[in-house]
Design a protein around this motif. Structure first.
Motif, short mmCIF file in Angstrom:
data_model
loop_
_atom_site.label_atom_id
_atom_site.label_comp_id
_atom_site.label_asym_id
_atom_site.label_seq_id
_atom_site.Cartn_x
_atom_site.Cartn_y
_atom_site.Cartn_z
N UNK A 81 24.27 58.86 12.30
CA UNK A 81 23.80 58.71 10.92
C UNK A 81 22.29 58.58 10.83
N UNK A 82 21.64 58.43 11.94
CA UNK A 82 20.20 58.20 11.85
C UNK A 82 19.45 59.00 12.90
N UNK A 83 18.24 58.58 13.12
CA UNK A 83 17.40 59.29 14.05
C UNK A 83 17.28 58.49 15.33
N UNK A 84 17.78 59.05 16.40
CA UNK A 84 17.77 58.28 17.64
C UNK A 84 16.37 58.22 18.25
N UNK A 85 16.02 57.04 18.72
CA UNK A 85 14.70 56.83 19.30
C UNK A 85 14.72 57.25 20.76
N UNK A 86 13.70 57.95 21.18
CA UNK A 86 13.62 58.39 22.57
C UNK A 86 13.27 57.21 23.47
N UNK A 87 13.72 57.30 24.67
CA UNK A 87 13.37 56.33 25.71
C UNK A 87 13.68 54.88 25.32
N UNK A 88 14.87 54.67 24.79
CA UNK A 88 15.36 53.31 24.55
C UNK A 88 16.57 53.17 25.46
N UNK A 89 16.51 52.24 26.39
CA UNK A 89 17.56 52.16 27.40
C UNK A 89 18.08 50.73 27.53
N UNK A 90 19.27 50.50 28.06
CA UNK A 90 20.26 51.53 28.42
C UNK A 90 21.12 51.94 27.22
N UNK A 91 21.08 51.19 26.12
CA UNK A 91 21.87 51.55 24.94
C UNK A 91 20.95 52.18 23.90
N UNK A 92 21.51 52.98 22.99
CA UNK A 92 20.63 53.70 22.05
C UNK A 92 20.07 52.83 20.93
N UNK B 174 33.07 47.68 24.09
CA UNK B 174 31.98 47.02 24.83
C UNK B 174 30.68 47.83 24.73
N UNK B 175 30.46 48.44 23.56
CA UNK B 175 29.22 49.18 23.33
C UNK B 175 28.21 48.33 22.60
N UNK B 176 26.96 48.60 22.88
CA UNK B 176 25.88 47.93 22.16
C UNK B 176 25.03 48.99 21.50
#
Ligand code: SF4
Lengths: 179, 502
Positions: free
Chosen positions: B10-21, B64-66
């Motif tokens: 639904x949105x714009x995923x940020x690059x280089x954000x780890x380990x979860x989006x 178990x997702x973040x």
């Protein structure tokens, strides 16, 4: 429980020998100790502890002073609940701006003669928090400090050494040349 | 049912954000996420601000997702989460105090950390100097015949952290407890901005003294996630060793402390001695009783030698010899049980709603343990149980600690047996870029660290103590108990002040 108590009768005590005092610590103490104070204290110190912004690490080690290993009460050192019963204010932490007034009021509630001991690296000058908008500085930014015990946090033995130095100084009073 | 993954679409995923989006979303999706929280589909892990943005970390327990979602708020407003999901309330009030961002529709807009003493408003946003004195803090009203108030703190009778408790009491019974914290706010997150990871790690290690390992660990993992850095195996195992020693020392101290608050000083003496043994072993092994600054980004600052290992093994042997007897004494002493059983009950529904971590959650039916649920290394290679009870009273919180002491003893043994050889530190990239998030199980629950690295320094770091969600539960658990049982309840929760005042 009886079993445990019975065992403790035969077990060697856990307490350790008192540490020796470093001259430097004794000398670091202020000289505002008169005969009146000596009579009043009679080799005992009642301490009111105030956390003025600590991370609680210093408190953990102050607590440890009362465990069976250090057992400070055997030296006549007691932690009291009210500043009205205290001779010494033991202050930890950088003094946060939100705690400044509470610290001052607690200090004012301690009857004279009284001493202030600043404990931990933060209490000296704010430590690693010193440049914050929320921190007033070390304890001496708010109160006159008589003794500082360094460490982050100082281990119980260092705290004990500092407090014994204070006790020593008070007992000797003005008889000893000021450091 | 939507999963967190759908939200990312639904949105714009940020690059280089780890380990979860992390995803930047609009206010409609923000509202949707809030409703999912209110309907208990997801749980709130944290909520934090930046000068013109708010972030929310969400957890989906089924998978178990973040996920982290972010909302830009150039006009300094965002839709309140707390209006639908009360656990967000204090976090939202803090965002308002520190960044000047207003939560629209909030049910409580009183300041939280800001006591009017800083000389500025919104010190971490667009700071405005204040000159006029602030109005006094309005406490919530309690009315009724015979209800009176008892005000306690910020300076307490014991050696504890400062905070203010306002009890509304009818006879001996607590009708309402209202907490007011913020006294030890040190502006730690602001101090981190512009600091290199090593200096910032020292600050992270000073968020809460009893959890210095947990914070060092979580902070290091967040830096390593942001810079996509693998840590040498020996360091990974030594970190877990420190973490378990810290857990052990704190639980031993707390069990004794709770018994002491029920006027049973004998156990305080015995447990205090056991705690001391652990701290001394830690000092021998790692050079510091609390193991402060031992964990650093990239690895670990100090290796353990044979003397250190022997000291830890000796401490374990002593505890194994004495601990069962002491537990038996606790369990057999009716006068003590009389104080702890059915006192300060925290209901499982509330624990679940507030995402209560650690022994507080596990004593009230919430089986969440970061070491198991998210199984970060080396825990996936270790055998341990996560004890869970349903009663939610002081006694249950003691028993969870007792069980966790046993688990930590076993974990420490396993770690010492399997400790791999090799280097201790991986060099950090000089110009580190990226964002990282980490959760680590501290002794009182999950510690969350989120940070952004830019040009090798911290651009923003948020540290969330488990106590954020435990303090309000203490208010709920004390209701209907007598004032004299407050110390007992309080100690059994043992929430951090410095950790939430930050
Ligand atoms: S000196 Fe160290 S242990 Fe003491 S309050 Fe400061 S950071 Fe905490």
């Amino acid at each position: 429980m009886r079993k445990l108590l019975f065992k403790s009768l035969f077990r060697a005590p856990l307490s350790e020998a008192a540490p020796t005092l470093a001259d430097a610590e004794v000398q670091e103490l202020a000289t505002r100790v008169g005969g009146a104070a000596r009579r009043r204290l009679g080799r005992s110190l009642a301490i009111r502890e105030v956390d003025a912004g600590s991370c609680n690490g210093c408190e953990l080690e102050i607590h440890a002073l009362s465990n069976p290993y250090y057992d400070v009460e055997r030296f006549g050192i007691r932690f009291v609940a009210s500043p009205r019963h205290a001779d010494v204010l033991l202050v930890t932490g950088p003094v946060t701006k939100n705690m400044r007034e509470a610290l001052l009021r607690t200090y004012e509630a301690v009857p004279g003669p009284k001493w202030v001991v600043a404990l931990g690296d933060c209490a000296l000058d704010g430590g690693c928090f010193k440049d914050s908008y929320a921190v007033a500085g070390g304890v001496s930014a708010v109160l006159p400090v008589d003794l500082h015990i360094p460490g982050c946090p100082p281990p119980p033995l260092d705290i004990l050494r500092g407090l014994l130095a204070l006790l020593d100084r008070v007992a000797v009073g003005t008889a000893r040349a000021p450091g | 049912m939507p999963s967190l993954i759908d939200l990312n679409l639904e949105g714009q995923q940020v690059q280089r954000h780890r380990p979860w989006p992390r995803t930047v979303i609009d206010s409609a999706v923000w509202g949707f996420a809030t409703r999912q929280l209110a309907e208990r589909r997801w749980s709130l892990l944290s909520l934090w601000g930046e000068p013109a943005m708010v972030h929310m970390a969400l957890f989906d327990s089924r998978s178990a997702e973040i996920g982290v979602v972010s909302l830009e708020c150039p006009d300094k407003h965002f839709p309140s989460v707390a209006a639908h999901h009360p656990p967000a309330q204090r976090l939202e009030r803090s965002i308002q105090d520190l960044f000047g961002l207003v939560a629209d529709g909030a049910t409580d807009s009183r300041p939280w950390l800001d006591h009017g003493q800083w000389g500025v408003r919104a010190p971490q946003g667009e700071a405005v100097a204040i000159t006029a004195p602030e109005p006094p803090y309005p406490f919530l009203k309690v009315e009724g015949e015979g209800v009176h108030q008892a005000a306690v703190g910020p300076v307490h009778a014991g050696i504890i952290e400062p905070g203010h408790f306002r009890f509304s009491v009818s006879g001996e019974t607590v009708v309402r407890l209202e907490q007011r914290l913020g006294y030890v706010h040190k502006g730690t997150e602001a101090l981190m901005i512009g600091a290199d990871p090593i200096r910032a790690a020292r600050l992270a290690g000073r968020v809460s003294g009893d959890s210095t390992v947990a914070y060092g660990f979580a902070f290091a993992r967040a830096v390593e996630a942001a810079s996509d850095l693998a840590v040498p195996p020996r360091a990974v195992w030594l970190r877990a060793l420190c973490a378990e020693l810290e857990r052990l020392a704190n639980h031993l101290g707390d069990i004794g402390g709770i018994c002491n608050d029920a006027a049973f000083a004998l156990l305080l003496a015995h447990f205090g001695a056991l705690r001391e043994i652990v701290l001394r072993a830690a000092a021998t092994a790692f050079g510091h009783r609390l193991m402060r600054d031992v964990i650093v980004p990239g690895g670990i600052a100090r290796d353990i030698d044979d003397a250190g290992k022997a000291a830890i093994r000796a401490a374990l042997a002593t505890i194994r010899r004495q601990f069962p007897e002491l537990v038996e004494l606790y369990d057999d002493t009716a006068s003590l049980q009389d104080r702890t059983v059915s006192t300060g009950v925290l209901k499982p529904e509330l624990a679940a709603q507030y995402c209560a971590g650690g022994f507080v959650g596990r004593a009230s039916g919430r089986g969440f343990d970061t070491r198991r649920t998210l199984a970060y290394p080396p825990y996936q290679d270790l055998r341990f149980e996560v004890p869970v009870l349903q009663q939610g009273d002081v006694n249950a919180r003691i028993w969870i600690r007792i069980r966790e002491v046993e688990q930590s003893l076993s974990l420490i043994d396993q770690i010492l047996d399997q400790l791999p050889r090799g280097p201790l530190l991986a060099p950090l990239p000089v110009q580190g870029q990226g964002e990282g998030v980490a959760l680590v199980e501290g002794f009182r629950g999950d510690v969350l660290v989120w940070l952004r690295l830019r040009d090798g320094v911290i651009a923003r770091c948020h540290l969330r103590d488990p106590s954020w969600f435990q303090w309000p539960l203490l208010e709920a658990a004390i209701e209907g108990n007598i004032v004299a049982d407050f110390p007992l309840c309080n100690k059994s929760f043992n929430c951090s002040y410095s950790g939430v005042d930050l």
